[in-house]
Design an enzyme around this catalytic site. Structure first.
Site, PDB file in Angstrom:
ATOM      1  N   GLU A 150     109.390  60.969 -29.155  1.00 20.48           N
ATOM      2  CA  GLU A 150     109.907  60.456 -27.724  1.00 20.48           C
ATOM      3  C   GLU A 150     111.525  60.587 -27.895  1.00 20.48           C
ATOM      4  O   GLU A 150     112.045  59.934 -28.689  1.00 20.48           O
ATOM      5  CB  GLU A 150     109.243  59.383 -27.226  1.00 20.48           C
ATOM      6  CG  GLU A 150     109.923  58.745 -26.130  1.00 20.48           C
ATOM      7  CD  GLU A 150     109.414  57.327 -25.796  1.00 20.48           C
ATOM      8  OE1 GLU A 150     109.412  56.836 -24.724  1.00 20.48           O
ATOM      9  OE2 GLU A 150     108.707  56.746 -26.552  1.00 20.48           O
ATOM     10  N   GLU A 233     112.339  51.370 -16.915  1.00 26.56           N
ATOM     11  CA  GLU A 233     111.428  50.217 -17.645  1.00 26.56           C
ATOM     12  C   GLU A 233     111.809  48.899 -17.238  1.00 26.56           C
ATOM     13  O   GLU A 233     112.794  48.350 -17.982  1.00 26.56           O
ATOM     14  CB  GLU A 233     111.536  50.541 -19.092  1.00 26.56           C
ATOM     15  CG  GLU A 233     110.922  51.853 -19.581  1.00 26.56           C
ATOM     16  CD  GLU A 233     110.939  52.000 -21.163  1.00 26.56           C
ATOM     17  OE1 GLU A 233     109.789  52.408 -21.641  1.00 26.56           O
ATOM     18  OE2 GLU A 233     111.942  51.669 -21.679  1.00 26.56           O
TER      19      GLU A 233
END
Length: 264
Positions: A150, A233
């Protein structure tokens, strides 16, 4: 940690055969409200917008337009030394079997001649969150489950939150300076590029970040790009955060890497 909770929760939902979605495979013509945990819809006939409330049981809702989305409800609140509550985002490619219409992803890194993206964010004050652009890669053309690599691009960080791992230096990409972090969240490796001050819009080469990660020895040209995603987030608050526009394009025409023959 950030990703394992999302991965486990989503995998469990998939295993149960009960993924909840709004207009999956359809197109959001008028504004679409999504409050379902993993609800999603298609915009512009080519991108998927997902609510992806993976880190809390508290309600989160997003309003999806033809160009992006806005968080309209975010009742979750997580400690800042742990995982965020969610990752509402828009993406191109494949995420847990949900693939954007007509995508050519997964595609082998060696086959990519260019990968570009443009993003515009709207920020709010009084919340703890990051604005994060995710690039996912795996040694296989994976369309389901968590990938092994990621790449996170933190365009804005508000509050006492930090990327996975620890800082390993700085670099210049997309004409800007970034602090580079490297670590593992228990499910996958993570390399994060953190902007020193908020960036509300960016037009850049995704391939430049992939190349930098490859040059760090974290992947090879035989790996596959599976999805590119832009969103937030949130840990605490976040109503009003929005992706006001998003575009991404990955073109082939590079030099394919032939896998080595299997030996017995």
């Amino acid at each position: 940690m950030k990703r394992p909770l999302r991965a486990l929760a989503t995998a469990a939902l998939l295993a149960a055969g009960s993924v909840v979605a709004v207009a999956v495979g359809g197109t959001a013509a008028a504004d679409t409200q999504i409050c379902e945990q993993y609800g999603s819809t298609v915009i512009q006939g080519r991108y998927v917008v997902q609510n992806n409330r993976w880190g809390t049981s508290a309600q989160q809702c997003i309003n999806v337009t033809d160009t992006g989305f806005e968080i309209t409800t975010q009742n979750g609140s997580n400690p800042t030394n742990g995982a965020p509550t969610a990752y509402p985002s828009v993406f191109l490619g494949c995420h847990y079997t949900n693939c954007s219409p007509g995508t050519n992803l997964p595609i082998q890194v060696s086959q990519i001649s260019s990968a570009t993206s443009s993003i515009n964010y709207r920020y709010v004050s009084g919340a703890t969150y990051n604005a994060s652009y995710d690039i996912w890669l795996d040694p296989t053309p994976k369309r389901d489950g968590v990938n092994q690599m990621e790449i996170m691009i933190w365009l804005n960080r508000q509050g006492p939150v930090q990327p996975i791992g620890s800082p390993v230096g700085t670099t210049t990409l997309a004409g800007r300076s970034w602090e580079v972090w490297r670590g593992n969240n228990g499910s996958n490796n993570v390399i994060s590029y953190v902007a020193p001050s908020p960036i509300s819009s960016l037009n850049f080469s995704v391939l430049d970040f992939i190349t930098d990660v490859r040059n760090r020895g974290a992947i090879t040209n035989s790996w596959y790009l599976t999805s590119i995603q832009a969103g937030f987030e949130p840990w605490q608050g976040g109503v009003g955060l929005a992706v006001t526009s998003f575009s991404a394009e990955v073109n082939g025409g590079g030099n394919p890497t032939t896998p080595p023959p299997t030996t017995t």
